[in-house]
Design a protein around this motif. Structure first.
Motif, PDB file in Angstrom:
ATOM      1  N   VAL A 123      22.891  12.620  11.290  1.00 25.62           N
ATOM      2  CA  VAL A 123      24.393  11.981  11.270  1.00 25.62           C
ATOM      3  C   VAL A 123      24.044  10.389  11.341  1.00 25.62           C
ATOM      4  CG1 VAL A 123      26.019  11.171  13.115  1.00 25.62           C
ATOM      5  CG2 VAL A 123      25.418  13.690  12.890  1.00 25.62           C
ATOM      6  N   VAL A 124      23.116   9.857  11.791  1.00 23.19           N
ATOM      7  CA  VAL A 124      22.561   8.495  11.716  1.00 23.19           C
ATOM      8  C   VAL A 124      22.506   8.127  10.284  1.00 23.19           C
ATOM      9  CG1 VAL A 124      20.943   6.679  12.207  1.00 23.19           C
ATOM     10  CG2 VAL A 124      21.891   8.132  14.091  1.00 23.19           C
ATOM     11  N   ALA A 180      24.964   5.516   7.900  1.00 19.95           N
ATOM     12  CA  ALA A 180      24.461   4.386   7.270  1.00 19.95           C
ATOM     13  C   ALA A 180      24.451   4.615   5.806  1.00 19.95           C
ATOM     14  CB  ALA A 180      22.937   4.364   7.763  1.00 19.95           C
ATOM     15  N   LEU A 181      24.313   5.504   5.203  1.00 18.61           N
ATOM     16  CA  LEU A 181      24.598   5.858   3.642  1.00 18.61           C
ATOM     17  C   LEU A 181      25.926   5.622   3.489  1.00 18.61           C
ATOM     18  CD1 LEU A 181      22.816   6.495   1.294  1.00 18.61           C
ATOM     19  CD2 LEU A 181      23.680   8.647   1.607  1.00 18.61           C
ATOM     20  N   LEU A 182      26.908   6.186   3.875  1.00 15.06           N
ATOM     21  CA  LEU A 182      28.155   6.064   3.574  1.00 15.06           C
ATOM     22  C   LEU A 182      28.553   4.565   3.628  1.00 15.06           C
ATOM     23  CD1 LEU A 182      29.795   8.994   5.350  1.00 15.06           C
ATOM     24  CD2 LEU A 182      29.626   8.890   2.978  1.00 15.06           C
ATOM     25  N   THR A 237      24.356   2.379  18.652  1.00 18.52           N
ATOM     26  CA  THR A 237      24.985   1.505  17.853  1.00 18.52           C
ATOM     27  C   THR A 237      24.278   0.273  16.957  1.00 18.52           C
ATOM     28  OG1 THR A 237      26.990   1.855  19.326  1.00 18.52           O
ATOM     29  CG2 THR A 237      27.100   0.026  17.921  1.00 18.52           C
ATOM     30  N   LEU A 238      23.096  -0.114  17.697  1.00 21.79           N
ATOM     31  CA  LEU A 238      22.243  -1.072  17.108  1.00 21.79           C
ATOM     32  C   LEU A 238      21.444  -0.585  16.016  1.00 21.79           C
ATOM     33  CD1 LEU A 238      21.051  -3.780  16.842  1.00 21.79           C
ATOM     34  CD2 LEU A 238      19.637  -3.219  18.443  1.00 21.79           C
ATOM     35  N   LEU A 239      21.192   0.937  16.177  1.00 21.36           N
ATOM     36  CA  LEU A 239      20.141   1.665  15.253  1.00 21.36           C
ATOM     37  C   LEU A 239      21.233   1.918  14.062  1.00 21.36           C
ATOM     38  CD1 LEU A 239      17.950   3.195  14.309  1.00 21.36           C
ATOM     39  CD2 LEU A 239      18.836   5.195  15.412  1.00 21.36           C
ATOM     40  N   LEU A 240      22.643   2.103  14.307  1.00 27.31           N
ATOM     41  CA  LEU A 240      23.314   2.465  13.205  1.00 27.31           C
ATOM     42  C   LEU A 240      23.731   1.185  12.316  1.00 27.31           C
ATOM     43  CD1 LEU A 240      26.284   4.593  14.724  1.00 27.31           C
ATOM     44  CD2 LEU A 240      24.447   5.239  12.725  1.00 27.31           C
ATOM     45  N   ALA A 247      22.394  -1.873   7.380  1.00 25.32           N
ATOM     46  CA  ALA A 247      22.064  -3.208   6.636  1.00 25.32           C
ATOM     47  C   ALA A 247      20.946  -2.917   5.893  1.00 25.32           C
ATOM     48  CB  ALA A 247      21.307  -4.176   7.799  1.00 25.32           C
ATOM     49  N   LEU A 248      20.054  -1.745   6.266  1.00 23.78           N
ATOM     50  CA  LEU A 248      19.078  -1.207   5.151  1.00 23.78           C
ATOM     51  C   LEU A 248      19.568  -0.518   3.798  1.00 23.78           C
ATOM     52  CD1 LEU A 248      15.755  -1.009   4.408  1.00 23.78           C
ATOM     53  CD2 LEU A 248      16.017   1.232   6.154  1.00 23.78           C
TER      54      LEU A 248
END
Length: 210
Positions: free
Chosen positions: A10-11, A15-17, A69-72, A77-78
């Motif tokens: 999910v993460v 992030a990819l979307l 949330t910070l990880l997402l 950003a990556l």
């Protein structure tokens, strides 16, 4: 392991979307507009590539604390960076085609040209980049979990299972580390194969004759 797959995938997907939309939009707009806008976007990509991502992630965790949330946000950003350069280069080629010039002469707005004439020519490449980027995002989540910047406990992810929870017991119980690591390996490998297959199917220059 299946429960940890839920959060890891999910993460990576969220992030990819976000990276897919942001990177493709920036690449199309900067490639079509050119000038100072293209220069700003290109320099932003160069600056972000020069920054050590893991160091930035650790600093953010120290400032804001560990959270999903910070990880997402870090993963998003990556994710956008790989799209911009490739989509921009394709946009620079497509915008000089005759049908784009005809649309411009016919009075089409810039937004219509970008959506109806430029975007369909680059979307296949963006999809291929997305499939190849999922694996690196899963590995990035695993690395952040190892450094203590991933999903906070007690939520389980593949990265935390391999690096944080299982490594202390690997001499007596190998399966908490090896099985999630094998799952990461298989998912990354399968997605890379999928990206290669899509590249061959969607790029007319690389189509394979059965």
């Amino acid at each position: 392991m299946l429960h940890g797959a839920r959060i890891s995938l999910v993460v990576a997907t969220i992030a990819l979307l976000s990276g897919f939309v942001t990177g493709t939009a920036l690449g199309v707009v900067s490639g079509y507009a050119g000038g100072w806008l293209d220069e700003i976007v290109t320099r932003l990509v160069d600056i972000w590539q020069a920054l050590p991502f893991l160091m930035v992630a650790l600093v953010c965790v120290l400032i804001f604390g560990q959270s999903t949330t910070l990880l997402l946000a870090l993963m998003a950003a990556l994710a956008w960076n790989p799209f911009v350069r490739v989509i921009r280069s394709q946009t620079l080629t497509i915008k000089n085609n005759a049908y784009v010039d005809l649309a411009r002469v016919a009075g089409c707005s810039t937004t219509r040209i970008l959506i109806r004439h430029i975007l369909p020519g680059v979307i296949n490449t963006a999809v291929v980049i997305a499939t190849l980027s999922v694996g690196s995002l899963i590995l990035a989540e695993a690395a952040l979990s190892f450094l203590g910047a991933g999903v906070p406990a007690p939520d389980a992810t593949w990265g935390s299972m391999v690096f944080s929870e299982g490594r202390g017991y690997i001499s007596t119980a190998w399966w908490p580390t090896v099985l999630p690591g094998l799952a990461i390996f298989l998912v990354v490998l399968s997605l890379n194969f999928t990206g290669d297959w899509l590249r061959d199917r969607l790029d007319p220059r690389l189509q394979q004759i059965a």
